[in-house]
Design an enzyme around this catalytic site. Structure first.
Site, PDB file in Angstrom:
ATOM      1  N   ALA A  75      33.446 -36.148 -19.150  1.00 38.33           N
ATOM      2  CA  ALA A  75      33.740 -37.181 -18.203  1.00 38.33           C
ATOM      3  C   ALA A  75      33.342 -37.718 -17.628  1.00 38.33           C
ATOM      4  CB  ALA A  75      34.777 -37.266 -17.077  1.00 38.33           C
ATOM      5  N   CYS A 344      32.354 -29.831  -1.796  1.00 36.94           N
ATOM      6  CA  CYS A 344      32.956 -31.162  -2.477  1.00 36.94           C
ATOM      7  C   CYS A 344      31.728 -30.031  -4.714  1.00 36.94           C
ATOM      8  CB  CYS A 344      32.114 -32.526  -2.603  1.00 36.94           C
ATOM      9  SG  CYS A 344      30.812 -32.724  -1.891  1.00 36.94           S
TER      10      CYS A 344
HETATM   11  C1  LIG Z   1      37.618 -37.370 -11.080  1.00 40.99           C
HETATM   12  C2  LIG Z   1      36.683 -36.687 -11.785  1.00 40.99           C
HETATM   13  N1  LIG Z   1      35.906 -37.605 -12.872  1.00 40.99           N
HETATM   14  C3  LIG Z   1      34.482 -36.519 -13.661  1.00 40.99           C
HETATM   15  C4  LIG Z   1      34.610 -35.719 -13.652  1.00 40.99           C
HETATM   16  C5  LIG Z   1      34.070 -35.216 -14.371  1.00 40.99           C
HETATM   17  O1  LIG Z   1      34.927 -34.491 -15.843  1.00 40.99           O
HETATM   18  P1  LIG Z   1      34.060 -33.151 -16.943  1.00 40.99           P
HETATM   19  O2  LIG Z   1      33.859 -31.993 -16.492  1.00 40.99           O
HETATM   20  O3  LIG Z   1      34.275 -33.747 -17.995  1.00 40.99           O
HETATM   21  O4  LIG Z   1      32.319 -33.965 -16.660  1.00 40.99           O
HETATM   22  C6  LIG Z   1      35.552 -34.955 -12.755  1.00 40.99           C
HETATM   23  C7  LIG Z   1      36.180 -33.368 -13.337  1.00 40.99           C
HETATM   24  O5  LIG Z   1      36.051 -32.306 -12.114  1.00 40.99           O
HETATM   25  C8  LIG Z   1      36.739 -35.253 -12.270  1.00 40.99           C
HETATM   26  O6  LIG Z   1      37.953 -34.815 -11.103  1.00 40.99           O
END
Ligand SMILES: Cc1ncc(COP(=O)(O)O)c(C=O)c1O
Length: 400
Positions: A75, A344
């Site tokens: 993400a 965080c």
């Molecule tokens: C709301 C949100 N966005 C983005 C991410 C990042 O995801 P990724 O670990 O797949 O890069 C996270 C992960 O903690 C998340 O909770």
């Protein structure tokens, strides 16, 4: 007597890979290890077929078309592709970007970087602590923030700390009327609550496998291809895979695992939502009854959006303990895996920006714990966890 196994209640950070997912992935390491980009032999064809079937299945699970799914490494990359990809493409419309103070750093950091390069970023406020809708974004704030030169609005669907679910459908109507592209970070929502990109009306949507009992290192970005088609500037260039939007050899086993994980979640969604809501409420009730002065952070557990849908993720609980430091609490409970609102991220010792945006004082923010309940948790674990927390709080309070 052997000590009981540690209890994992940190499912917002990541989740255990479901054995069904592991089983589906294994052949793509050992037998079907071809490159999905190889043409002219059976290994490449088998890999390509697995990728395309998985793409179709993931697309169907969120109401998208297969060609609207771009695979990424997770993400974080999806958010970067969406935000930077639009900003760089949308320059002609303008350089104003709108988002929210409580977004994940994977949205806030790309925005901050764009701000350093001359873009103008507006971060919106949310409902404050102790309000039953704490953390919720009033769509009117979005309407008020839009300008002629706004190129993008980015709002997450479910918050990774306080679990609040934002009114993306209403925000989408506003953005659509003003011709502004809408991105949604749905990392904590897909697989946990129903997510349909057409019903939400979003143009771009990020999600990732490791929050839904799939493997780490594989994610996706939904990119709307019609009415209107969204155009992005690629951020990783090279071999031209995925229509040039995201070059790089496809992670075939990861993609197969991602699709299997999402299928399992979708199949079990209604029962799992109910079960996790009950477990979460049980945890809150125990903590509330056993420990004096605890405060719920984020929206009320019974709050509803539009009368029916919950306003909070089913497995989410965020609690402030007031006079006890969250980091000290974590250290006092080595057999319980939860997360603290003090840091965080492991590299940033400051209090959670989400809790500060809700108006909590630094001390109160530092006294919080985040609980994330998931598929493998049981009612018995919740009882032990509540006892463990209560005993640790008592011990720490006794030391003062
Ligand atoms: C709301 C949100 N966005 C983005 C991410 C990042 O995801 P990724 O670990 O797949 O890069 C996270 C992960 O903690 C998340 O909770």
């Amino acid at each position: 007597m052997p000590s009981p196994a540690p209890i994992y209640l940190d499912n917002h950070a990541t989740t255990r890979v479901d054995p069904r997912v592991v089983a589906a992935m294994l052949p793509y390491f050992t037998e079907q290890y071809g490159n999905a980009g190889s043409v002219g032999h059976a290994f490449g064809e088998a890999a390509r077929e697995a990728v395309e079937q998985s793409r179709a299945s993931i697309a169907a699970a969120i109401g998208a078309e297969p060609e609207e799914i771009v695979f990424t490494s997770g993400a974080t990359e999806s958010n970067n592709l969406a935000i930077r990809g639009i900003a760089e493409r949308g320059k002609r419309r303008g350089d104003h970007l709108v988002s929210v103070r409580t977004e994940h750093k994977a949205v806030l950091d790309p925005l901050a970087r764009l701000a350093r390069h001359g873009y103008v970023v507006t971060l919106l406020d949310v409902e404050q602590h102790a309000n039953p809708r704490a953390g919720w974004l009033d769509p009117q704030r979005v309407a008020d923030a839009l300008r002629e030169d706004t190129a993008l609005v980015s709002v997450m669907l479910a918050n990774n700390e306080i679990g609040v679910i934002q009114p993306l459908d209403e925000i989408a109507v506003i953005c659509r009327q003003r011709g502004v592209t809408l991105h949604c970070d749905a990392t904590q929502a897909v697989g946990k609550i129903p997510v349909d990109v057409r019903e939400l009306g979003v143009d771009l949507l990020s999600f990732t496998a490791h929050k839904m009992y799939g493997p780490k290192g594989i994610g996706a970005l939904f990119v709307r291809r019609s009415r209107p088609a969204v155009r992005l500037e690629a951020q990783i260039t090279g071999g031209g895979q995925q229509d040039g939007l995201r070059s790089g050899t496809l992670n075939v086993a990861g993609i197969v695992g991602f699709a299997t994980a999402l299928q399992c979640c979708v199949g079990e969604l209604p029962t799992e939502m109910k079960r996790l809501t009950e477990l979460r409420n049980q945890l809150w009730e125990r903590l509330h009854n056993r420990i004096a002065g605890v405060e719920l952070c984020g929206p009320g557990l019974d709050e509803r959006a539009a009368g029916v849908s919950p306003l909070r993720l089913p497995g989410n609980l965020d609690v402030a303990f007031g006079d006890v430091d969250g980091e000290a609490l974590l250290l006092a409970m080595r057999d319980l895996a939860v997360s603290s609102g003090a840091a965080c991220s492991s590299t940033d010792p400051s209090p959670s920006h989400v809790l500060l945006a809700l108006g909590l004082s630094e001390d109160l923010a530092r006294s919080t714990l985040r609980f994330g309940l998931g598929r493998f948790n049981t009612a018995a674990e919740v009882e032990i966890a509540a006892e463990t927390v209560a005993a640790a709080v008592e011990r720490l309070r006794g030391l003062r």
